[in-house]
Design a protein around this motif. Structure first.
Motif, PDB file in Angstrom:
ATOM      1  N   ARG A   1       1.032  -4.709  -4.811  1.00 48.44           N
ATOM      2  CA  ARG A   1       1.041  -5.168  -2.995  1.00 48.44           C
ATOM      3  C   ARG A   1      -0.641  -5.098  -3.432  1.00 48.44           C
ATOM      4  N   ARG A   2      -0.782  -6.099  -1.997  1.00 48.82           N
ATOM      5  CA  ARG A   2      -2.003  -5.676  -1.702  1.00 48.82           C
ATOM      6  C   ARG A   2      -2.700  -5.105  -1.481  1.00 48.82           C
ATOM      7  N   GLY A   3      -3.485  -4.447  -2.013  1.00 51.80           N
ATOM      8  CA  GLY A   3      -4.398  -2.893  -1.428  1.00 51.80           C
ATOM      9  C   GLY A   3      -3.716  -1.574  -1.475  1.00 51.80           C
ATOM     10  N   PHE A   4      -2.666  -2.205  -2.950  1.00 48.10           N
ATOM     11  CA  PHE A   4      -2.226  -0.740  -3.174  1.00 48.10           C
ATOM     12  C   PHE A   4      -2.071  -0.934  -4.746  1.00 48.10           C
ATOM     13  N   PHE A   5      -1.748  -0.504  -6.032  1.00 49.87           N
ATOM     14  CA  PHE A   5      -2.368  -0.653  -6.935  1.00 49.87           C
ATOM     15  C   PHE A   5      -1.396   0.204  -7.461  1.00 49.87           C
ATOM     16  N   LEU A   6      -1.830   1.684  -7.758  1.00 49.93           N
ATOM     17  CA  LEU A   6      -0.521   2.699  -9.020  1.00 49.93           C
ATOM     18  C   LEU A   6      -0.528   3.891  -7.957  1.00 49.93           C
ATOM     19  N   PRO A   7       0.597   4.893  -7.165  1.00 46.70           N
ATOM     20  CA  PRO A   7       0.242   6.271  -7.034  1.00 46.70           C
ATOM     21  C   PRO A   7      -0.407   6.546  -8.255  1.00 46.70           C
ATOM     22  N   VAL A   8      -1.231   7.649  -6.881  1.00 48.06           N
ATOM     23  CA  VAL A   8      -2.048   8.983  -7.721  1.00 48.06           C
ATOM     24  C   VAL A   8      -1.553   9.726  -7.705  1.00 48.06           C
ATOM     25  N   ARG A   9      -1.319   9.888  -7.299  1.00 51.41           N
ATOM     26  CA  ARG A   9      -0.016  11.118  -7.724  1.00 51.41           C
ATOM     27  C   ARG A   9       0.413  11.084  -8.523  1.00 51.41           C
ATOM     28  N   VAL A  10       0.976  10.023  -8.729  1.00 54.17           N
ATOM     29  CA  VAL A  10       2.239  10.191 -10.447  1.00 54.17           C
ATOM     30  C   VAL A  10       0.975   9.817 -11.377  1.00 54.17           C
TER      31      VAL A  10
END
Length: 397
Positions: free
Chosen positions: A182-191
């Motif tokens: 997704r644009r502007g989002f790579f992977l969830p940092v908490r995960v």
């Protein structure tokens, strides 16, 4: 960039001999070699050459660089050459900057186990991103990354962390198409943080079980398995610092962004403010300040400044820049070419042999006076002085 008025080399030349005598037996051979290399860099001790302009006759003397990876003066040219080589690996996609940091309790163990724990930091961070990206719940793709190790904070404290530059997407499992994030989002940092924590602690426990860790001073009791397990227990419950952000600009800006990290050393010469036998003053950033100017002046005892600089000397042969996933191995170029085809990007034109060839004894930098070609007219060896009368060239860091 003009030459700074004060350099690490000046501090080492003036105060290094006394520091080495005071710390004899507590300094590694690698650290001693780094000090000697920095002291000799771009001096008569390493030899050099005299260059002359073919148009206006301007001449200058250039002394050889030590090329040590911890030398502030040698990293600028090394970074430029590295970035030129990496330019052909860029993809026309969004890129992300991910940072993995170790807790202070782990940093204390890493102080005595640099090779083992820095290597574990690299592996755990890469496996974390690879695993989460491959999960269909997140991206479901095979990704690639370039990782760079830094071991310092702005105040020269021991603060190991990995900077990772990752293209925003990856190849599908069968390699048939590109899957963009997704644009502007790579992977969830908490995960990412929680998997990184688990992988690193598992790896650390394995090193301890295999007898690969050394601990001293107030941590010496951690040689006991029960004490070591009790020491790690609280770290399984706290959040480990992982953050991700997209670099500004397109793929071309990524190279400039990455160059800020690849060949940086613990402190640049331009951060130095002053030095004498008692103290060294330098600029640093206080990241506890949330807004406004974070820059402050820190003053350390000269022997403490030298000690802090040298704790960031890496073990011999340890690679501080590593490539993983799609960007690793001998198949990297073929993989990147395949991805470009999937993205509809033309392959970059290859320079001809004639265009890439550099005329022997001709320098890449033009004459500072008229822009004409500079040719080497004399070479002098270590410890010799040039016979030609020419001013020394100001060399940027």
């Amino acid at each position: 960039m003009s030459r700074p008025r004060l350099e690490i080399a000046d501090i080492f030349r003036a105060h290094g001999p006394a520091w080495r005598r005071a710390n004899a037996g507590h300094v590694s051979l690698t650290q001693l070699r780094v000090m000697s290399a920095i002291e000799a860099c771009r001096t008569e001790a390493l030899g050099g050459h005299v260059a002359a302009c073919g148009k206006c006759g301007h001449q200058h003397v250039a002394y050889n660089s030590c090329k040590n990876r911890h030398c502030p003066k040698c990293q600028g040219p090394a970074a430029r050459d590295w970035m030129t080589a990496r330019a052909e690996d860029l993809l026309p996609v969004e890129y992300f900057h991910v940072v993995f940091t170790l807790p202070a309790e782990i940093t204390r163990i890493a102080y005595w186990n640099k090779r083992a724990l820095y290597g574990l930091l690299f592996r755990a961070a890469a496996e974390t991103v690879t695993t989460i990206a491959a999960d269909p719940k997140h991206l479901g793709a095979r990704v690639g990354m370039t990782s760079v190790l830094h071991t310092w904070g702005s105040a020269l404290t021991h603060h190991p962390h990995v900077h990772m530059i990752v293209p925003g997407g990856g190849l599908s499992p069968d390699g048939s198409h590109w899957i963009a994030c997704r644009r502007g989002f790579f992977l969830p940092v908490r995960v990412l943080s929680r998997l990184f924590r688990r992988l690193f602690l598992e790896g650390l426990a394995a090193l301890h079980e295999e007898g690969e860790l050394q601990v001293f001073a107030d941590l010496e009791g951690l040689t006991n398995p029960a004490a070591f397990a009790a020491y790690l227990a609280p770290l399984r419950k706290v959040e480990w610092v992982v953050y991700a952000k997209p670099p500004f600009g397109g793929p071309e800006a990524v190279l400039a962004y990455l160059s800020r990290y690849t060949h940086r050393v613990a402190i640049s010469n331009h951060r130095l403010v002053g030095a004498d036998a008692e103290t060294v003053a330098f600029r640093w950033k206080d990241y506890r300040i949330k807004a406004g100017d974070r820059t402050k002046i820190m003053r350390l005892a000269t022997d403490e400044f030298i000690r802090r600089f040298l704790i960031h000397v890496l073990p011999d042969g340890f690679h501080r820049i590593r490539h993983y996933g799609l960007l690793a191995g001998a198949t990297r170029k073929a993989t990147i070419g395949h991805i470009r085809e999937l993205l509809g990007q033309r392959q970059p034109a290859q320079e001809t042999q004639e265009a890439a060839e550099i005329i022997p004894l001709t320098l890449r930098e033009p004459c500072p006076c008229c822009g004409g070609p500079m040719r080497i007219v004399e070479i002098f060896r270590c410890g010799q002085k040039p016979s030609a009368r020419a001013p020394p060239r100001e060399q940027a860091a």
